[in-house]
Design a protein around this motif. Structure first.
Motif, PDB file in Angstrom:
ATOM      1  N   TYR A 137     -32.418   4.947   5.733  1.00  0.00           N
ATOM      2  CA  TYR A 137     -33.263   4.313   4.842  1.00  0.00           C
ATOM      3  C   TYR A 137     -34.287   3.660   5.698  1.00  0.00           C
ATOM      4  N   SER A 138     -34.044   2.946   6.720  1.00  0.00           N
ATOM      5  CA  SER A 138     -35.080   2.284   7.499  1.00  0.00           C
ATOM      6  C   SER A 138     -35.940   3.310   7.986  1.00  0.00           C
ATOM      7  N   ARG A 139     -35.612   4.658   8.114  1.00  0.00           N
ATOM      8  CA  ARG A 139     -36.496   5.525   8.738  1.00  0.00           C
ATOM      9  C   ARG A 139     -37.444   6.267   7.625  1.00  0.00           C
ATOM     10  N   LEU A 140     -36.939   6.074   6.344  1.00  0.00           N
ATOM     11  CA  LEU A 140     -37.793   6.477   4.957  1.00  0.00           C
ATOM     12  C   LEU A 140     -38.846   5.377   4.783  1.00  0.00           C
ATOM     13  N   LYS A 141     -38.483   3.987   5.264  1.00  0.00           N
ATOM     14  CA  LYS A 141     -39.391   3.014   4.956  1.00  0.00           C
ATOM     15  C   LYS A 141     -40.609   2.957   5.986  1.00  0.00           C
ATOM     16  N   GLU A 142     -40.736   3.926   6.652  1.00  0.00           N
ATOM     17  CA  GLU A 142     -41.560   4.321   7.914  1.00  0.00           C
ATOM     18  C   GLU A 142     -42.536   5.090   7.372  1.00  0.00           C
ATOM     19  N   ARG A 143     -42.237   5.844   6.302  1.00  0.00           N
ATOM     20  CA  ARG A 143     -43.151   6.897   5.698  1.00  0.00           C
ATOM     21  C   ARG A 143     -44.235   6.257   4.711  1.00  0.00           C
ATOM     22  N   PRO A 144     -45.387   6.525   5.022  1.00  0.00           N
ATOM     23  CA  PRO A 144     -46.298   5.654   4.089  1.00  0.00           C
ATOM     24  C   PRO A 144     -46.463   6.242   2.614  1.00  0.00           C
ATOM     25  N   ALA A 145     -46.027   7.536   2.283  1.00  0.00           N
ATOM     26  CA  ALA A 145     -45.802   7.836   1.163  1.00  0.00           C
ATOM     27  C   ALA A 145     -44.651   7.369   0.309  1.00  0.00           C
ATOM     28  N   PHE A 146     -43.516   7.042   0.851  1.00  0.00           N
ATOM     29  CA  PHE A 146     -42.569   6.441   0.328  1.00  0.00           C
ATOM     30  C   PHE A 146     -42.885   4.963   0.167  1.00  0.00           C
ATOM     31  N   ARG A 147     -43.607   4.234   0.946  1.00  0.00           N
ATOM     32  CA  ARG A 147     -43.988   2.775   0.924  1.00  0.00           C
ATOM     33  C   ARG A 147     -44.852   2.805  -0.528  1.00  0.00           C
ATOM     34  N   GLU A 148     -45.844   3.849  -0.503  1.00  0.00           N
ATOM     35  CA  GLU A 148     -46.469   3.679  -1.627  1.00  0.00           C
ATOM     36  C   GLU A 148     -46.301   3.857  -2.912  1.00  0.00           C
ATOM     37  N   HIS A 149     -45.276   4.941  -3.017  1.00  0.00           N
ATOM     38  CA  HIS A 149     -44.955   5.532  -4.305  1.00  0.00           C
ATOM     39  C   HIS A 149     -43.391   4.971  -4.699  1.00  0.00           C
ATOM     40  N   VAL A 150     -42.679   4.676  -3.763  1.00  0.00           N
ATOM     41  CA  VAL A 150     -41.181   4.432  -4.158  1.00  0.00           C
ATOM     42  C   VAL A 150     -40.925   2.860  -3.870  1.00  0.00           C
ATOM     43  N   MET A 151     -41.592   2.342  -3.176  1.00  0.00           N
ATOM     44  CA  MET A 151     -41.291   0.728  -3.041  1.00  0.00           C
ATOM     45  C   MET A 151     -42.107   0.108  -3.902  1.00  0.00           C
ATOM     46  N   VAL A 152     -41.883   0.327  -5.244  1.00  0.00           N
ATOM     47  CA  VAL A 152     -42.919  -0.224  -6.258  1.00  0.00           C
ATOM     48  C   VAL A 152     -41.936  -1.309  -7.201  1.00  0.00           C
ATOM     49  N   SER A 153     -42.629  -2.284  -7.252  1.00  0.00           N
ATOM     50  CA  SER A 153     -41.980  -3.463  -8.179  1.00  0.00           C
ATOM     51  C   SER A 153     -41.664  -2.851  -9.423  1.00  0.00           C
ATOM     52  N   TYR A 154     -40.227  -3.173  -9.807  1.00  0.00           N
ATOM     53  CA  TYR A 154     -39.649  -2.808 -11.247  1.00  0.00           C
ATOM     54  C   TYR A 154     -39.521  -4.046 -12.045  1.00  0.00           C
ATOM     55  N   ASP A 155     -40.185  -5.019 -11.811  1.00  0.00           N
ATOM     56  CA  ASP A 155     -40.161  -6.060 -12.774  1.00  0.00           C
ATOM     57  C   ASP A 155     -40.590  -5.773 -14.149  1.00  0.00           C
ATOM     58  N   GLU A 156     -41.301  -5.069 -14.469  1.00  0.00           N
ATOM     59  CA  GLU A 156     -41.557  -4.736 -15.959  1.00  0.00           C
ATOM     60  C   GLU A 156     -40.527  -4.092 -16.567  1.00  0.00           C
ATOM     61  N   LEU A 157     -39.360  -3.469 -15.827  1.00  0.00           N
ATOM     62  CA  LEU A 157     -38.345  -2.964 -16.450  1.00  0.00           C
ATOM     63  C   LEU A 157     -37.162  -3.967 -16.704  1.00  0.00           C
TER      64      LEU A 157
END
Length: 212
Positions: A190-210
């Motif tokens: 998971y730490s390796r995935l977090k280093e990927r810019p596209a993962f940070r932009e499109h997956v590490m997204v706030s879900y507060d509205e849910l």
């Protein structure tokens, strides 16, 4: 130019957008679903009679729905190298981990756990059901844990489409308030995935509205 219908807080849309980001493809995304509505309109029905997101249209081609099918389409059209191998057996190996991820990560996490923890009011939560669901998920995550003991990515030594189908649920798995079993290889993955810019932009997204 790719066109994508789906809100950014949808986990399936996140998987698709992460793939688009990894492939560095131009796109236009339209917010639809949940608080945006729109899935009950005749126009959207013409795109997808299931009225679900995501939907993708690539140029003059007819719209595509079902996330896995869309991911494979993009990989077939635009991926190079090990991301979606040309060798038939190597591709099937990636594909089996994709299928495994859908059935044993996404489906066992999203509704049984995420919806019960995040999308259910606290006074209505069934904590015992959540605990049972987490246990069922983590029995499957142990399989990934063992695979990641000897490989940096799910299907082997290279980042592939299987990592997108699997990894897109991990941000929420690690972020929500649940007790998690120790899985050190998965943690490192998971730490390796977090280093990927596209993962940070499109997956590490706030879900507060849910949240309920």
């Amino acid at each position: 130019m790719l066109e994508v219908w789906g809100r950014k807080t949808s986990s399936n849309v996140q998987a698709l957008m992460w793939c688009i980001g990894e492939l560095n493809l131009p796109y236009q995304r339209y917010d639809i679903g949940h608080r945006f509505g729109g899935t009950d309109t005749p126009d959207f029905y013409a795109l997808n009679p299931n009225r679900t997101i995501p939907v993708l249209r690539d140029g003059h081609h007819k719209p595509l729905w079902e996330t896995g099918a869309i991911l494979r389409y993009l990989a077939n059209c635009y991926a190079k190298g090990s991301f979606w191998p040309s060798d038939v057996f190597d591709r099937a190996d990636v594909d089996r981990w994709m299928e495994w991820s859908k059935l044993n990560a996404a489906l066992l996490f999203t509704a049984p756990i995420f919806w019960r923890v995040v999308r259910t009011p606290s006074h209505e939560r069934d904590n015992n059901a959540i605990k049972i669901a987490v246990n069922a998920l983590e029995k499957k995550l142990v399989i990934a844990e063992e695979q990641l003991m000897s490989h940096p990515f799910l299907a082997g030594d290279a980042f592939t489409l299987a990592d997108i189908q699997f990894g897109h649920v991990l941000y929420r798995y690690y972020d929500i308030n649940i007790d998690r079993m120790p899985l050190p290889n998965l943690d490192a993955y998971y730490s390796r995935l977090k280093e990927r810019p596209a993962f940070r932009e499109h997956v590490m997204v706030s879900y507060d509205e849910l949240r309920a």
